[in-house]
Design a protein around this motif. Structure first.
Motif, PDB file in Angstrom:
ATOM      1  N   GLU A   1       1.141   0.606  -9.294  1.00 48.10           N
ATOM      2  CA  GLU A   1       2.219   0.175 -10.172  1.00 48.10           C
ATOM      3  C   GLU A   1       3.522   0.764  -9.645  1.00 48.10           C
ATOM      4  O   GLU A   1       3.582   1.939  -9.294  1.00 48.10           O
ATOM      5  CB  GLU A   1       1.958   0.678 -11.595  1.00 48.10           C
ATOM      6  N   SER A   2       4.548  -0.060  -9.576  1.00 46.02           N
ATOM      7  CA  SER A   2       5.838   0.421  -9.087  1.00 46.02           C
ATOM      8  C   SER A   2       6.536   1.236 -10.165  1.00 46.02           C
ATOM      9  O   SER A   2       6.115   1.254 -11.326  1.00 46.02           O
ATOM     10  CB  SER A   2       6.722  -0.762  -8.685  1.00 46.02           C
TER      11      SER A   2
ATOM     12  N   ASN B   1       3.052  -4.740 -10.870  1.00 45.16           N
ATOM     13  CA  ASN B   1       1.904  -4.561  -9.985  1.00 45.16           C
ATOM     14  C   ASN B   1       2.358  -4.837  -8.560  1.00 45.16           C
ATOM     15  O   ASN B   1       2.761  -5.949  -8.240  1.00 45.16           O
ATOM     16  CB  ASN B   1       0.757  -5.501 -10.368  1.00 45.16           C
TER      17      ASN B   1
ATOM     18  N   SER C   1      -4.612  -1.081  -5.760  1.00 44.31           N
ATOM     19  CA  SER C   1      -3.746  -1.467  -6.863  1.00 44.31           C
ATOM     20  C   SER C   1      -2.784  -0.317  -7.148  1.00 44.31           C
ATOM     21  O   SER C   1      -3.198   0.834  -7.216  1.00 44.31           O
ATOM     22  CB  SER C   1      -4.578  -1.777  -8.101  1.00 44.31           C
TER      23      SER C   1
ATOM     24  N   GLY D   1       7.317  -0.693 -13.101  1.00 42.23           N
ATOM     25  CA  GLY D   1       6.200  -1.123 -13.940  1.00 42.23           C
ATOM     26  C   GLY D   1       5.508  -2.389 -13.473  1.00 42.23           C
ATOM     27  O   GLY D   1       4.631  -2.898 -14.168  1.00 42.23           O
TER      28      GLY D   1
ATOM     29  N   CYS E   1       7.380  -4.073  -4.845  1.00 42.49           N
ATOM     30  CA  CYS E   1       7.441  -4.403  -6.262  1.00 42.49           C
ATOM     31  C   CYS E   1       7.956  -5.830  -6.407  1.00 42.49           C
ATOM     32  O   CYS E   1       9.036  -6.146  -5.901  1.00 42.49           O
ATOM     33  CB  CYS E   1       8.360  -3.429  -6.990  1.00 42.49           C
TER      34      CYS E   1
END
Length: 195
Positions: A163-164, A169, A161, A167, A180
């Motif tokens: 986060e770009s 996932n 997991s 923001g 992203c």
């Protein structure tokens, strides 16, 4: 009666008077003398009430040795959050050992040679992990005094997991890239193959 000192107690040991403290987990009040005793072996801790609580007595608890939660061991699969990425290694806080969450802070280190099984000399740590990434790894060894050595050198290990920058996932699109969904931007990662 400060909670900072580490005090080990055994069953039947006196923890204090009910007039001064309240019995929590691992402790009980004897009705004949209103004294609080330990009901199991472990660490004595005091939990101070909130300033708004009408009862300002601290709660005494005994945390048994089995209540430490999961502990990483060599060979165990862990889930960790990357905290820092350097040129030759990445640091991560271990959150779960197998299906069990940890209760204490354990730190892991993924060294450059442990990121993947092939082309070890071409591994760029900054293209494999970013701070905040959640990774699935295996504990290689107890490492040094500060951290466990972790490896992601199997297909099912790596980033699970991320986060770009925008923001979102990120979604894996290959074993080295995640995308992203908000911006379409592709970022490099050591991606874990879905199990």
């Amino acid at each position: 009666m400060e909670g900072g000192e580490e005090v080990l107690v055994t069953p039947g040991e006196i923890l204090g008077k009910e007039s001064d403290i309240k019995a929590g987990r691992g402790a009980y009040v004897a009705p004949h003398n209103r004294t609080i005793y330990a009901s199991l072996s472990g660490r004595r801790i005091f939990i101070h009430p909130s300033p708004h609580s009408p009862d300002q007595r601290p709660i005494v608890e005994v945390v048994g040795h089995k209540a430490h939660g999961a502990v990483p061991e060599p060979g165990s699969v862990v889930i960790a959050r990357v905290t820092k990425v350097m040129a030759r290694a990445a640091s991560a806080d271990i959150m779960c050992v197998g299906p069990k969450s940890v209760r204490e802070k354990f730190t892991g280190t993924i060294r450059q040679q442990d990121v993947r099984a092939t082309e070890i000399d071409k591994v760029d740590m900054h293209l494999s992990f970013r701070p905040g990434d959640i990774v699935r790894a295996v504990v290689l060894s107890l490492g040094d005094a500060r951290a466990y050595y972790l490896t992601t050198a199997r297909n099912e290990l790596g980033v699970v997991s991320a986060e770009s920058i925008a923001g979102g996932n990120m979604v894996p699109i290959s074993w080295t890239e995640m995308q992203c969904p908000l911006t379409g931007q592709v970022e490099q990662r050591k991606v874990a193959k879905a199990c």
